[in-house]
Design a protein around this motif. Structure first.
Motif, short mmCIF file in Angstrom:
data_model
loop_
_atom_site.label_atom_id
_atom_site.label_comp_id
_atom_site.label_asym_id
_atom_site.label_seq_id
_atom_site.Cartn_x
_atom_site.Cartn_y
_atom_site.Cartn_z
N ARG A 3 -2.83 -0.47 -3.67
CA ARG A 3 -1.33 -0.49 -3.76
C ARG A 3 -1.07 1.05 -3.38
O ARG A 3 -2.33 2.17 -3.10
N SER A 4 -0.22 1.07 -3.01
CA SER A 4 -0.37 3.05 -2.05
C SER A 4 0.21 3.94 -3.19
O SER A 4 0.56 4.16 -4.40
N LYS A 6 2.39 6.26 -3.45
CA LYS A 6 3.92 7.00 -3.91
C LYS A 6 3.80 5.65 -4.54
O LYS A 6 4.95 6.68 -5.27
N SER A 7 3.87 5.00 -4.50
CA SER A 7 4.61 3.72 -5.14
C SER A 7 3.82 3.72 -6.24
O SER A 7 4.59 3.49 -7.63
N THR A 160 -3.33 14.99 -4.33
CA THR A 160 -2.65 13.48 -3.54
C THR A 160 -1.34 13.83 -2.55
O THR A 160 -1.50 13.95 -1.50
N ASP A 180 0.46 8.52 3.61
CA ASP A 180 0.50 8.02 2.39
C ASP A 180 -0.68 7.61 2.04
O ASP A 180 -1.76 7.97 3.42
N ILE A 182 -4.08 4.56 1.07
CA ILE A 182 -3.81 2.91 -0.83
C ILE A 182 -4.92 2.79 -0.80
O ILE A 182 -6.31 3.75 -0.62
N VAL A 194 -3.34 6.03 4.93
CA VAL A 194 -1.78 5.88 6.24
C VAL A 194 -0.95 7.37 7.06
O VAL A 194 -1.09 7.91 6.58
N LYS A 205 2.98 2.91 11.72
CA LYS A 205 2.09 3.67 11.08
C LYS A 205 0.39 2.18 11.12
O LYS A 205 0.58 1.75 11.48
N LEU A 207 -3.79 2.13 10.05
CA LEU A 207 -4.99 2.95 8.45
C LEU A 207 -5.93 3.23 8.85
O LEU A 207 -6.38 2.69 10.40
N TYR A 238 -0.06 -0.96 10.99
CA TYR A 238 0.30 -0.88 9.45
C TYR A 238 1.85 -1.38 8.91
O TYR A 238 2.78 -0.04 9.03
N PRO A 240 4.13 -1.30 5.85
CA PRO A 240 4.24 -0.70 4.08
C PRO A 240 4.58 -1.95 3.20
O PRO A 240 4.28 -2.19 1.71
#
Length: 267
Positions: A3-4, A6-7, A160, A180, A182, A194, A205, A207, A238, A240
């Motif tokens: 999961r990111s 930011k999410s 972060t 971001d 991961i 990211v 983008k 990784l 990448y 997202p």
């Protein structure tokens, strides 16, 4: 599994007896990129208060919420730590004693807060070391005590949100910024950075695994990576919006010709 970061921001944090706050961000260890704490905003209960929760407290992590084992009262009464300033080892010890969390700093450097290897295929098993002779043990203990006192004044924890936005320095020139992270929510470690390569038109983008970085200049807000601009520019793109899979990881590791963290390597 992935999961990111930011999410996860603003996800509800649910205690054993109800919602207690929301995820503000994460604190990670700048020595091995392990997630050491979730910064939880419990402002709806106590104005402006933020608390730290270890991955050791997590019962379940879903797209909608993070469920922890502790009660709301226990979390609300946890030791106050000013997350705006570096968190010392002394403060961590007080926090871990309060919650009865394991002391992650006694584990090898490439282990997470739960005592598990961050890179299973590339890490030797953590083995018990038999006691040394009394004289050697005493001398080593004195050295260790001095080292611990010095370490207690330092902090290897980074936010972060602070590091997000740092510029990326390839071996020849800068190539965008850190967009971001991961996260691996099983081992609770940052698996990938990211990178937004917008310095190179049209940009995309990509990784980069933290193991492929060469260091971070905290004063200049720069992350140094092991590859040149062209190598990164031509790397796998990448998206997202597409969940990261093991096949995508294999493609990434094969492109950069790096050992895969999930596969055991021959001695």
């Amino acid at each position: 599994m992935f999961r990111s970061a930011k999410s996860c921001y603003n996800l509800a944090v649910e205690a054993a007896d109800g919602v207690v706050g929301k995820v503000e961000q994460f604190l990670f260890d700048d020595q091995n990129w392990a997630i050491r704490y979730i910064v939880v905003d419990i402002g709806s209960w106590i104005f402006g208060k933020r608390v730290l929760l270890s991955p050791a407290s997590i019962e379940e992590a879903s797209k909608e919420k993070i469920v922890v084992k502790n009660t709301r009262e226990q979390i609300q009464n946890s030791p106050t730590i000013d997350t705006a300033n570096p968190v010392s080892r002394i403060e961590e010890q007080r926090l871990h004693n309060y919650y009865s969390w394991p002391f992650y700093w006694v584990y090898p450097e490439d282990y997470n807060s739960l005592g598990a290897a961050l890179y299973p295929g590339l890490t030797k098993p953590y083995a018990y070391q038999p006691p040394e002779e009394d004289s050697a043990l005493a001398e080593k203990s004195l050295r260790k005590e001095s080292e611990l006192e010095e370490e207690a004044r330092k902090s290897h924890l980074r936010e972060t949100k602070e590091v997000g936005g740092y510029s990326i320095q390839a071996t020849d020139e800068q190539i965008g910024h850190l967009e971001d992270f991961i996260l691996d929510d099983v081992h609770w470690v940052i698996r990938y950075l990211v990178i937004d390569t917008r310095n190179i038109l049209p940009g995309k983008k990509v990784l980069i695994a933290p193991q492929w970085t060469k260091g971070i200049d905290w004063n200049e807000a720069l992350v140094y990576v092991e590859f040149d601009k062209e190598t990164i520019k031509d790397g796998p793109e990448y998206d997202p919006s597409i969940p990261l899979t093991r096949d995508m990881e294999k493609r990434l590791y094969n492109y950069y010709e790096r050992p895969k963290y999930w596969e055991e390597t021959a001695e």
